[in-house]
Design an enzyme around this catalytic site. Structure first.
Site, PDB file in Angstrom:
ATOM      1  CG  ASP A  36      -2.178  -0.758   1.048  1.00  0.00           C
ATOM      2  OD1 ASP A  36      -2.590  -0.942  -0.103  1.00  0.00           O
ATOM      3  OD2 ASP A  36      -2.773  -1.184   2.061  1.00  0.00           O
ATOM      4  NE  ARG A  96      -4.601  -1.709  -4.651  1.00  0.00           N
ATOM      5  CZ  ARG A  96      -4.260  -2.084  -3.412  1.00  0.00           C
ATOM      6  NH1 ARG A  96      -3.956  -1.192  -2.495  1.00  0.00           N
ATOM      7  NH2 ARG A  96      -4.184  -3.365  -3.108  1.00  0.00           N
TER       8      ARG A  96
END
Length: 311
Positions: free
Chosen positions: A137, A187
């Site tokens: 992340d 992402r």
């Protein structure tokens, strides 16, 4: 309601408000809407339920900004355990994990970078043994260089490790170009942190324009784009761009948050698109919740009602 975004993001860092809010049981309505539970078992159960709807999953054991080495190790252990549970239940084919480096030691004084890298390697190894992958992340802009540096190190042994980039940052289009190579999973999200104007776009339209530019780079590249958005317009644009660049379903995927637009998640999956649901779980849900409220401030009224009505 957009005027509430900045105050909510500031509250995400408030220790006093966190103390108040954290007395709520995780079953409180607004929390349950975004976080399916606190345990690895609840995460595995949520994964199984989503799999029945033809959806993929990435699990996030909530926690961030730790300055405690023992807490960082506990987070690593939780990831290793949930990966074992997913494997035992035959769920790893459609499920991976997402890891915040600040939760596994990135901010520890003097040894943060080394500790986060070592802990991330442990999780990547457990994921590979379970037959799945890890995505790192991305957090606020102060961590971007460190996170990308750790990503490069991890990919020497675990090239399947995914990256996350935030379209709101000025630098992201260039980062997309650097990461749009074969085998690279990236992402792309808009970004959920309160960032200064010298590093990030402040106007929503400018963020949207940046998102589209970054999408073009990733879809035209040789990597595997992971399109993280709930915005109907962005989903439509992404589909059009995928066709323009000769992308077929399976060469990219859409990603959405648990509890956000579940009907759209299923609709896309039924069309043949790969759709992955980001499922957060655990006791450290406060910062995550406040950022979700900042993205959708209309939910604030429901949250306040749950606070007032708690016993």
């Amino acid at each position: 309601m957009s005027l509430l975004r900045q105050p909510l993001l500031l509250l995400a860092r408030s220790g006093q408000v966190k103390k108040l809010v954290s007395t709520m049981p995780v079953s409180a309505g607004i929390v349950r809407s975004y976080v399916p539970g606190e345990t690895n078992e609840s995460a595995a159960d949520a994964t199984a339920g989503l799999a029945q709807d033809g959806l993929l999953v990435t699990l996030d054991f909530l926690g961030e900004d730790t300055l405690d080495a023992d807490q960082a190790e506990a987070t690593v252990a939780a990831y290793v355990d949930v990966l074992k549970q997913l494997s035992a239940r035959g769920l790893t084919r459609g499920a991976e994990v997402s890891v915040k480096l600040s939760a596994i030691g990135q901010f520890l004084p003097e040894v943060g970078h080394k500790t986060a890298l070592e802990n991330a390697r442990t999780i990547c190894r457990a994921a590979r043994n379970a037959g799945t992958t890890v995505t790192l992340d991305m957090e606020d802009h102060t961590t971007t260089d460190s996170t990308l540096s750790i990503l490069r190190e991890l990919r020497k042994d675990f090239p399947e490790t995914g990256a996350v980039l935030q379209a709101m940052l000025h630098r992201t289009e260039a980062d997309c170009r650097a990461l749009a190579h074969e085998g690279s999973r990236v992402r792309l999200c808009k970004g959920a942190y309160l960032e200064p104007e010298d590093v990030a776009f402040q106007d929503r339209l400018d963020v949207d324009k940046s998102y589209v530019r970054c999408l073009k780079v990733l879809l035209a590249g040789e990597g595997y784009p992971m399109i993280a958005t709930h915005d109907p317009r962005m989903i439509e644009i992404a589909g059009s761009l995928a066709s323009r660049y000769g992308r077929t379903p399976g060469t990219y995927e859409f990603q959405m948050l648990y509890g956000i637009r579940p009907d759209e998640q299923r609709r896309l999956a039924e069309k043949g698109e790969r759709v992955r649901v980001y499922v957060p779980y655990g006791t450290e849900w406060y910062g995550y919740l406040m950022r979700r409220l900042a993205e959708r401030p209309q939910n604030l009224s429901f949250f306040v009602k749950s606070l007032i009505s708690k016993k």
